[in-house]
Motif scaffolding. Sequence first.
Motif, PDB file in Angstrom:
ATOM      1  N   PRO B  40      78.182 -33.562  45.005  1.00 51.17           N
ATOM      2  CA  PRO B  40      78.859 -34.938  44.110  1.00 51.17           C
ATOM      3  C   PRO B  40      79.340 -34.548  42.743  1.00 51.17           C
ATOM      4  O   PRO B  40      78.882 -33.606  41.996  1.00 51.17           O
ATOM      5  N   HIS B 204      84.547 -32.159  46.265  1.00 51.59           N
ATOM      6  CA  HIS B 204      83.386 -32.996  46.723  1.00 51.59           C
ATOM      7  C   HIS B 204      83.460 -33.377  48.023  1.00 51.59           C
ATOM      8  O   HIS B 204      82.446 -33.858  48.761  1.00 51.59           O
ATOM      9  N   ASP B 205      84.627 -33.189  48.760  1.00 49.75           N
ATOM     10  CA  ASP B 205      84.728 -33.598  50.119  1.00 49.75           C
ATOM     11  C   ASP B 205      84.348 -32.584  51.052  1.00 49.75           C
ATOM     12  O   ASP B 205      85.384 -31.678  51.258  1.00 49.75           O
ATOM     13  N   LEU B 206      83.334 -32.583  51.915  1.00 48.70           N
ATOM     14  CA  LEU B 206      83.022 -31.347  52.777  1.00 48.70           C
ATOM     15  C   LEU B 206      84.301 -31.261  53.804  1.00 48.70           C
ATOM     16  O   LEU B 206      84.184 -30.087  54.326  1.00 48.70           O
ATOM     17  N   ALA B 207      84.789 -32.185  54.194  1.00 47.26           N
ATOM     18  CA  ALA B 207      85.814 -32.096  55.435  1.00 47.26           C
ATOM     19  C   ALA B 207      86.885 -31.184  54.847  1.00 47.26           C
ATOM     20  O   ALA B 207      87.178 -30.326  55.693  1.00 47.26           O
ATOM     21  N   ARG B 210      85.208 -27.527  54.045  1.00 46.08           N
ATOM     22  CA  ARG B 210      84.860 -26.727  55.361  1.00 46.08           C
ATOM     23  C   ARG B 210      86.148 -26.073  55.952  1.00 46.08           C
ATOM     24  O   ARG B 210      86.038 -25.087  56.856  1.00 46.08           O
ATOM     25  N   LEU B 245      76.256 -35.334  52.762  1.00 43.75           N
ATOM     26  CA  LEU B 245      77.832 -34.986  52.534  1.00 43.75           C
ATOM     27  C   LEU B 245      78.381 -35.016  53.892  1.00 43.75           C
ATOM     28  O   LEU B 245      79.660 -35.570  54.156  1.00 43.75           O
ATOM     29  N   ALA B 248      79.072 -38.461  55.288  1.00 38.50           N
ATOM     30  CA  ALA B 248      79.823 -39.305  54.321  1.00 38.50           C
ATOM     31  C   ALA B 248      81.303 -38.863  54.586  1.00 38.50           C
ATOM     32  O   ALA B 248      82.306 -39.611  54.295  1.00 38.50           O
ATOM     33  N   ILE B 249      81.523 -38.223  55.587  1.00 36.28           N
ATOM     34  CA  ILE B 249      82.892 -37.748  55.923  1.00 36.28           C
ATOM     35  C   ILE B 249      83.571 -38.912  56.865  1.00 36.28           C
ATOM     36  O   ILE B 249      82.878 -39.264  57.871  1.00 36.28           O
ATOM     37  N   PRO B 250      84.423 -39.606  56.450  1.00 37.17           N
ATOM     38  CA  PRO B 250      85.006 -40.644  57.261  1.00 37.17           C
ATOM     39  C   PRO B 250      85.589 -40.143  58.343  1.00 37.17           C
ATOM     40  O   PRO B 250      86.365 -39.137  58.558  1.00 37.17           O
TER      41      PRO B 250
END
Lengths: 260, 259, 272
Positions: B40, B204-207, B210, B245, B248-250
Motif C-alpha cells: 500500500p 500497489h495493484d497486485l493484478a 502479478r 491485496l 481488493a482486486i476488482p
Amino acid sequence: MTDRPLLSLQQLAVTYPGAPLPALQGIDLRLAPREKLAVIGESGSGKSTLARAIAGLLPGGSHVGGDLIWSGDTPVPGRDIGFVFQDPGGSLDPLLSIGAHLVEVLRTHLPLSPRAARDRAGDLLAQVRLPDPRAALEGYPHQFSGGQRQRIAIALAIAAGPALLIADEATSALDVLVQAEIVALLRDLAEARTMALIFVTHDIGLAAQLADRIAVLRNGRLQEIGPTARVLAAPQAEYTRQLLAAHLDLSSPPLVEARG
Amino acid sequence: MSLLTVTDLSKTHHGARRVRALEDVSLSVDAGETLGLVGPSGCGKSTLARMILRLDRPDAGAIRFDGQDWLALRGRDLRRARGGLQMVFQDPAAAFHPRATVQGALAEALRLHSGMPRAAWATRIADLLTQVDLAPDLAPRPLSTLSGGQQQRVAIARAIATGPRLVVLDEALSALDTSIRGRILALLVRLQRDLGLAYLFIGHDLAVVRAISHRIAVMDAGRIVETGPATKVLAHPQADLTRRLIAAIPTLSPPGDLP
Amino acid sequence: MAGLLKRPEALAGGAVLLALALIALAAPLLSPGDPLAIAGKPLILPLTDAAHPLGTDRLGRDLLAGLIHGARTSMTVGLLVAVVALSAGMIVGTVAGLAGGWTEAVLMRLVEAFQIVPGFLLALALVSVAGPSLAGVVLAIALGAWTGPARLARSRVLALRESEFVAAARVLGLHPAEIAFRQIMPLALPPVLSLTAIIVAGAILTEAALSFLGLGNPNVVTWGGMIAEGRNQLRSAAWLSIIPGLALVITVVSTYLVGEALTDSLTERRPR
C-alpha cells in the motif's frame, strides 16, 4: 426504472471556451432517483466534462447545447448535488479544522445552531467511517492520510443531504486497498441515504463493484449504456469490449512464465 | 548469483516525527527476471527504490549490484556504473526536463553511456523509438506535446538507451489509462526477452504486478512480509496483507458479490 | 513580450529608457568635449541662451552636457550592478540550494549577514576604502544587491531539486554541475531576472547618493554630483539641483514601470 427520472439529459453538448471541438456531444441519459451510475472512459473521453456539466461546475464561457432537465427545482450545487474530486486534499483549506469545514457547509445550507451543526459534523465523519470521528473534528487536513482526506471530502459532499453525489475519479489517486474501501463506502452511503450516485472512473473493474448501470464514453460520445451485468457480459460497443479485454484481475493470464 | 542483492537495508526519516521507512529489508533480483514489489502507499517501496537508484542513502545495510558494492561507488565511477541500472517513474510528464525534446532526452543517455560517435546518434534514436513502438519522426517533438502513454514509452526508451541490466519501474503504469497500460506491459515483456533485462516492478495493484512478475515481494510498513514465486504467493498467500491485496482486486462480477 | 506592448505605462517607461540609453551611448556625439570644462558665462538661466538651453552652473559648465554625460554614468552603473548582482546571486543561490547541508548553511548565513547591513552603508564603507573608481562603485553597490537574487534563486532551486526530472538526470549519470547549471538554473532564472528593474533602479539611486556625498569619481559627471554642486545655490539657482533631480526621478520611475510589466510577463503561468 419506472420512477420519474431525477435528471434527464437530451442531446447534451459541451464546448469549452476557445476549444475548436466539443468535449461532449449528443449525450442522451436518464438518471433515476437512488440510481448508481458509473461513467467510464479514458482521459479525454469527456467523462469529467459530463460530471461537471451535471454539477454546474463548467468553467465560465463554456458553450452548453441540448437540455439538462431536473425533476424538481433547479438544484443548488453543494446542497442538492455533492461533488468529490480526484485530489483528496484539493478541496480542503489547510488552515481550517475539519470541524470548521463541516460546520460551514452545514450552516450554509441547513438551519442549524452552531452546536447542532457540530453534532451533525461528528455524525457525518462517523458515517464515512473515519476512525475516532469526534477527535477528527479538531484535526487539520495535513494530519490525515490521502484515503482519510477523501473520506472527509465525501462527508463534506453529503453534508447537506444531496439527492445526487458525483465522484469524479475520486479513487484514482489512492492505492488499491483504500480504493476498495472508498468504493464500498460510496455504494453503502448511496443505498443508506437514498441518494443517486454518479461514479466517474477509467477503471471498468471499479465500476463493476458498485454501479447499477454503466455508461461508456469515448471522444465525447456515449458508446453504450446499460445495466452493469449486461454491459459486462454482453457489451454492444467494440470499445467496451476493448476496455473489458484490458482489464486485469486474477483470471487474466500472466504475461511471463514461471522461471525454473 | 543474483544481479541485485539488497541486505538488511534500514532507513529512518527524521522529520517532525521519526518514521522508520525501511526496516531490515532484504531482497534479490536475478538477471533477466522480474521481481514485483507490492504494497500500500507509504509502505516504503518508493524509499527502497530511491536507495537502489542511489538517490538516497540508507542508514544501514548493503546493496550489491552486478558484482559491485553499490553503496561504495562514488563520483565518476558511480556515474559510469549508473548506465547498468535505470528507472522509469510514475509520472512521465514530470520525468523529463520541461523543455526537453524526444531526441534531446535520448541523446543525453547516448552521450553518457553508449560510447557512440555523435554522428551515429540519430540512427540509434530512431531504433530506440521503433523498439518502444513509437514513430521515429517523433524525435524532434518537445516531450510536453506527447500523450502520457507516448511520454512513458520515451521514458522506457531512455532507460534502455544506456544498455542497462536492471530497470526499476516505480508505479510506472499507475498514471496511465487501462488500455494503454496493457500495451506497455506487453512492451516491457518483449523488451525483457529481447534485451535480457531484469525488472524491479513496483506497484500497489497486485493484478498488474502479478501479470508481469516472476516473483513477488509484499511490503508493509517498511518490512518485506512475504516473498515467493508469483503463482505461489497468489495461490497460497501467507501474510495477512497479501490476502487483503488479493481481495481488493476488482473483478468483473456485478455488485452484490463483494463481502 | 507581447504583454509589454499592451500596457501604456510600460510602453512610456520603455520609450524613456530607450531614449536615455541612446543618449548615453551617443553622449560624445551629442555633446562633444569635456562636460566638466567651462563652456560659457556662469549661472545662465535655463531657456535663455540657445547655446546653453538648460543654462550653466556657477563655474560656467553647461548643464545639458552634464545631464547627457551623467546619463552615461547612471546607465552604466545601473546595468553593471544588475549583471554582477544577478550573476553572483544566481550562482550562490543555485549552489546553496543544490549542495544543501553545511555549504548551504554557510552561504545562506553569509546572505543574511549582507542583508541585515543596509546596502547604502555597505556601499559607503567600501567606496571610502576602495576609492571611487567605476569598478569600485559597481562592486560596492552590487554587494548590497545580490542577496535578493540569491534568496530567490535558492528557493526556486529547492523546489526544482526535488522534481522527478532531476532524479532522472541523476540516475542517468549527469554530472552534478551539469544538472545545476544546464538543467536547473535555466528554470530558476526567469523569476530572478524579474528583479532586474528593482536592482537597476536601486543602483542608480545609490550611485547618485554616493556622488551626492562626494564619494564618486570627481573626474566623471554624475547626476548626484550635479545635485550636490547645485545645493550651494539652492535659493538663488534652484534649477541646478532640480533639473538633474528630475532626470533621476524620471529614470527610476521608468525603470520601475518597465520592470513591473517584465515581472508579469516572466512569471506568468504558461498553460500546460
